[in-house]
Design a protein around this motif. Sequence first.
Motif, PDB file in Angstrom:
ATOM      1  N   TRP A  80     -44.702   2.502 -56.362  1.00 43.79           N
ATOM      2  CA  TRP A  80     -43.335   2.770 -55.933  1.00 43.79           C
ATOM      3  C   TRP A  80     -42.464   2.921 -57.170  1.00 43.79           C
ATOM      4  CZ3 TRP A  80     -45.381  -2.220 -55.486  1.00 43.79           C
ATOM      5  CH2 TRP A  80     -44.709  -3.235 -56.181  1.00 43.79           C
ATOM      6  N   VAL A  81     -41.261   3.433 -56.996  1.00 40.78           N
ATOM      7  CA  VAL A  81     -40.357   3.658 -58.123  1.00 40.78           C
ATOM      8  C   VAL A  81     -39.736   2.328 -58.538  1.00 40.78           C
ATOM      9  CG1 VAL A  81     -38.269   4.834 -58.910  1.00 40.78           C
ATOM     10  CG2 VAL A  81     -39.874   6.021 -57.386  1.00 40.78           C
ATOM     11  N   ARG A  82     -40.068   1.882 -59.756  1.00 43.69           N
ATOM     12  CA  ARG A  82     -39.512   0.641 -60.269  1.00 43.69           C
ATOM     13  C   ARG A  82     -38.111   0.873 -60.841  1.00 43.69           C
ATOM     14  NH1 ARG A  82     -44.988  -0.033 -58.817  1.00 43.69           N
ATOM     15  NH2 ARG A  82     -45.621  -2.184 -59.207  1.00 43.69           N
ATOM     16  N   GLN A  83     -37.257  -0.124 -60.681  1.00 42.62           N
ATOM     17  CA  GLN A  83     -35.921  -0.077 -61.260  1.00 42.62           C
ATOM     18  C   GLN A  83     -35.992  -0.495 -62.731  1.00 42.62           C
ATOM     19  OE1 GLN A  83     -32.948   0.646 -59.223  1.00 42.62           O
ATOM     20  NE2 GLN A  83     -34.595   1.365 -57.915  1.00 42.62           N
ATOM     21  N   THR A  84     -35.136   0.075 -63.544  1.00 46.39           N
ATOM     22  CA  THR A  84     -35.058  -0.354 -64.935  1.00 46.39           C
ATOM     23  C   THR A  84     -34.378  -1.726 -64.992  1.00 46.39           C
ATOM     24  OG1 THR A  84     -32.880   0.610 -65.326  1.00 46.39           O
ATOM     25  CG2 THR A  84     -34.809   2.052 -65.648  1.00 46.39           C
ATOM     26  N   PRO A  85     -34.551  -2.480 -66.087  1.00 48.86           N
ATOM     27  CA  PRO A  85     -33.854  -3.763 -66.208  1.00 48.86           C
ATOM     28  C   PRO A  85     -32.341  -3.622 -66.051  1.00 48.86           C
ATOM     29  CG  PRO A  85     -35.568  -3.599 -67.870  1.00 48.86           C
ATOM     30  CD  PRO A  85     -35.492  -2.250 -67.207  1.00 48.86           C
ATOM     31  N   GLU A  86     -31.790  -2.530 -66.551  1.00 47.61           N
ATOM     32  CA  GLU A  86     -30.344  -2.308 -66.433  1.00 47.61           C
ATOM     33  C   GLU A  86     -29.954  -2.086 -64.971  1.00 47.61           C
ATOM     34  OE1 GLU A  86     -32.366  -0.668 -68.499  1.00 47.61           O
ATOM     35  OE2 GLU A  86     -31.752  -1.575 -70.421  1.00 47.61           O
ATOM     36  N   GLN A  87     -30.748  -1.303 -64.252  1.00 45.19           N
ATOM     37  CA  GLN A  87     -30.454  -1.061 -62.837  1.00 45.19           C
ATOM     38  C   GLN A  87     -30.569  -2.345 -62.015  1.00 45.19           C
ATOM     39  OE1 GLN A  87     -33.386   2.060 -62.334  1.00 45.19           O
ATOM     40  NE2 GLN A  87     -31.798   3.636 -62.143  1.00 45.19           N
ATOM     41  N   LEU A  88     -31.599  -3.151 -62.311  1.00 47.56           N
ATOM     42  CA  LEU A  88     -31.757  -4.415 -61.596  1.00 47.56           C
ATOM     43  C   LEU A  88     -30.582  -5.346 -61.853  1.00 47.56           C
ATOM     44  CD1 LEU A  88     -35.562  -5.220 -61.994  1.00 47.56           C
ATOM     45  CD2 LEU A  88     -34.332  -4.659 -59.888  1.00 47.56           C
ATOM     46  N   GLN A  89     -30.092  -5.361 -63.090  1.00 50.18           N
ATOM     47  CA  GLN A  89     -28.950  -6.205 -63.407  1.00 50.18           C
ATOM     48  C   GLN A  89     -27.718  -5.752 -62.632  1.00 50.18           C
ATOM     49  OE1 GLN A  89     -28.878  -9.022 -64.946  1.00 50.18           O
ATOM     50  NE2 GLN A  89     -26.667  -9.260 -64.695  1.00 50.18           N
ATOM     51  N   GLN A  90     -27.553  -4.438 -62.504  1.00 50.57           N
ATOM     52  CA  GLN A  90     -26.427  -3.915 -61.732  1.00 50.57           C
ATOM     53  C   GLN A  90     -26.539  -4.341 -60.265  1.00 50.57           C
ATOM     54  OE1 GLN A  90     -26.517   0.313 -62.410  1.00 50.57           O
ATOM     55  NE2 GLN A  90     -25.754   0.154 -64.503  1.00 50.57           N
ATOM     56  N   TRP A  91     -27.758  -4.289 -59.709  1.00 49.13           N
ATOM     57  CA  TRP A  91     -27.959  -4.721 -58.329  1.00 49.13           C
ATOM     58  C   TRP A  91     -27.640  -6.205 -58.177  1.00 49.13           C
ATOM     59  CZ3 TRP A  91     -28.324  -2.066 -54.014  1.00 49.13           C
ATOM     60  CH2 TRP A  91     -28.750  -0.732 -54.056  1.00 49.13           C
ATOM     61  N   ARG A  92     -28.082  -7.011 -59.125  1.00 48.87           N
ATOM     62  CA  ARG A  92     -27.817  -8.447 -59.045  1.00 48.87           C
ATOM     63  C   ARG A  92     -26.321  -8.740 -59.124  1.00 48.87           C
ATOM     64  NH1 ARG A  92     -32.635  -8.632 -62.537  1.00 48.87           N
ATOM     65  NH2 ARG A  92     -34.388  -9.370 -61.268  1.00 48.87           N
ATOM     66  N   GLU A  93     -25.623  -7.987 -59.955  1.00 48.85           N
ATOM     67  CA  GLU A  93     -24.172  -8.177 -60.072  1.00 48.85           C
ATOM     68  C   GLU A  93     -23.477  -7.780 -58.769  1.00 48.85           C
ATOM     69  OE1 GLU A  93     -23.135  -5.910 -63.500  1.00 48.85           O
ATOM     70  OE2 GLU A  93     -23.942  -7.388 -64.921  1.00 48.85           O
TER      71      GLU A  93
END
Length: 247
Positions: free
Chosen positions: A223-236
Motif C-alpha cells: 500500500w502507499v506509505r505516508q512520509t514521516p512529514e505527512q504522518l506528522q501532519q496527520w497526527r497534528e
Amino acid sequence: MEFDPNNPVVKLCVQGMDMEANGKPEEASRLFLQAWNEATNDFEKYIAAYYVARHQANVSDKLNWLETALQAALKLNNEAIKGAFSSLYANIAKCFEELGDLENAKMNHDLAGSSTVEPSDKGPFYHGTKADLQVGDFLTAGYKSNYKSELTMNHIYFTALVNGAGLAAALATGDGQERVYVVEPTGSFENDPNVTNKKFPGNPTRSYRTRAPLKIIGEVTDWVRQTPEQLQQWREKLASNKGEIIN
C-alpha cells in the motif's frame, strides 16, 4: 475513481475548508472555484461543484451548482458517492422552497428520503492496525480508541480502500509493525458517521463500522506509505480535532 487526499482538486478543496474554518470565506470561495476550473473528471467536478454551491449568495446560483454536483455524482454510480445523494436532494429541495417552487421541492424531498440506504459495498475490506494477528482471528469492538484513549469503542472500523487502512495502521497506537489485514464482516455494517457527509459529501473514503466481529481472511503488504512529514501532519490534525467521536 478512488478517493486520493493527494489529488490536486481534493487538496484545493481541503485548503478551501481550512479557509472557511479560519473565517476567510472569500479566499475559500476562490479556492473552490479554482478546484472546479481544474477538475478533469466527474468525481473532481462533483466534489468541486458541491463546495462552490455553498458559497453562492443567490439561491438560483446555489441551485445550479448543486444540480451540477448531482449530475456528476449520478454519472459516477460509485459506492462512495451513494451516501451523499440524500443530502444533495435535501439541499436542492430547500433551494426550490426558497424559490417558491413547491412541486419540485416536494419531489426532491421525496428523493432525499428514498436515497437513504444501507451501504452495499462488496469490498474487499481492510483493517489497519499494529496488532500481530493471524488468518482466522476475529477483530472485535470494545477496545480503546486510537484517537481518544479515554473512549472505549462500541464498533470495529474498516474500509474498502487499502491505502486508508495503511494510514490507520500508521496512526494506530503501539510499537508493532504496521499491518493491513483483509477482513470479512460477520454481520451488518453502516457508513462511518464520523466521516460520512462531514468534510466531504458522501463516504469517499468508503469507511464503515460494525458491532459484529470482523474475520481476518488475509493480509496485504503493498500500500502507499505516508512520509514521516505527512504522518506528522496527520497526527497534528488529529490532535487539534476538538470534535466528538460518534460512538
